[in-house]
Design an enzyme around this catalytic site. Sequence first.
Site, PDB file in Angstrom:
ATOM      1  N   LYS A 192      17.396  23.419  24.141  1.00  0.00           N
ATOM      2  CA  LYS A 192      16.462  23.162  25.232  1.00  0.00           C
ATOM      3  C   LYS A 192      16.495  21.692  25.660  1.00  0.00           C
ATOM      4  O   LYS A 192      16.299  21.380  26.844  1.00  0.00           O
ATOM      5  CB  LYS A 192      15.057  23.595  24.818  1.00  0.00           C
ATOM      6  CG  LYS A 192      14.893  25.102  24.759  1.00  0.00           C
ATOM      7  CD  LYS A 192      15.226  25.768  26.094  1.00  0.00           C
ATOM      8  CE  LYS A 192      14.958  27.244  26.115  1.00  0.00           C
ATOM      9  NZ  LYS A 192      15.201  27.854  27.450  1.00  0.00           N
ATOM     10  N   TYR A 207      17.283  25.755  18.175  1.00  0.00           N
ATOM     11  CA  TYR A 207      16.718  26.119  19.480  1.00  0.00           C
ATOM     12  C   TYR A 207      16.322  24.879  20.262  1.00  0.00           C
ATOM     13  O   TYR A 207      16.609  24.755  21.460  1.00  0.00           O
ATOM     14  CB  TYR A 207      15.517  27.030  19.269  1.00  0.00           C
ATOM     15  CG  TYR A 207      14.716  27.325  20.512  1.00  0.00           C
ATOM     16  CD1 TYR A 207      15.139  28.283  21.414  1.00  0.00           C
ATOM     17  CD2 TYR A 207      13.512  26.659  20.763  1.00  0.00           C
ATOM     18  CE1 TYR A 207      14.397  28.565  22.567  1.00  0.00           C
ATOM     19  CE2 TYR A 207      12.770  26.937  21.895  1.00  0.00           C
ATOM     20  CZ  TYR A 207      13.213  27.897  22.791  1.00  0.00           C
ATOM     21  OH  TYR A 207      12.478  28.157  23.925  1.00  0.00           O
TER      22      TYR A 207
END
Length: 260
Positions: free
Chosen positions: A169, A165
């Site tokens: 980002k 994740y």
Amino acid sequence: MTSLSSPSFHRFTDRSVLVTGGGSGIGRAVALAFAAEGANVVVAGRGRAALDETVALVREAGGNAVAQVADVSRGVDVEALVTAVVERFGSLDVAVNNAGVFQGGPITELSEVDWRRVLDINVTGVLLAMAAEIRRMRTQPGGGAIVNVSANLGQHKQLPGTTGYSATKAAVTSLTRGAALEHIAEGVRINAVSPGASDTTMSLFPGETEAGRAARMKDASPLGRVSTTPEVAQAVLYLASDAAASLVGTDLVIDGGASL
């Protein structure tokens, strides 16, 4: 219900604003905040029911919003979404690319299917959305403003169990900076916000309650709590506003000091 008819100021009166991932959490708070300042808001996402709930909340408070189902990981959907905004309101003045998913666990346990899903939505979705938005905004006399929703994880902080994740980002931050440099001369101003833990379900650990999260955050954040979604929304509105006209490629971290 608080009325949206009398906010302290109207920075976005009659401007058209697109918010992806607008069915809940930060996206819903952003939609409500823009509507409170006079914007015509289009909320987009994959689930019609959640989007309709956001629209109902906006309208109950006196604002103007419509829902549009779209999957940002599909280029054809994003192109149709931008076209729908322009056909409905005549322009695309602000876009907030908020759609995203979380995938936890160490990379040794991250399946290829899950990795491709988070990559498709968090990275490819932002790239495709920005491309379509920029192509429209640069044709408008007033240009436009784009705010991407990244995270403090990735570019600003690492946390075990969030590597996949976090990588997506960090990519959002990089996409923001690169696209901002490429298109500011065309009148399209691009920035990002990077929230930390906020009062959404995404910040809850598996099986954790809101009370448990509040207790954990007393030590995990210098601020001692999660950020509220309206707090994040106000940062988004600032970056999209004329008051931030000289902010280009900024990544505004909103995490109560957790990444310091």
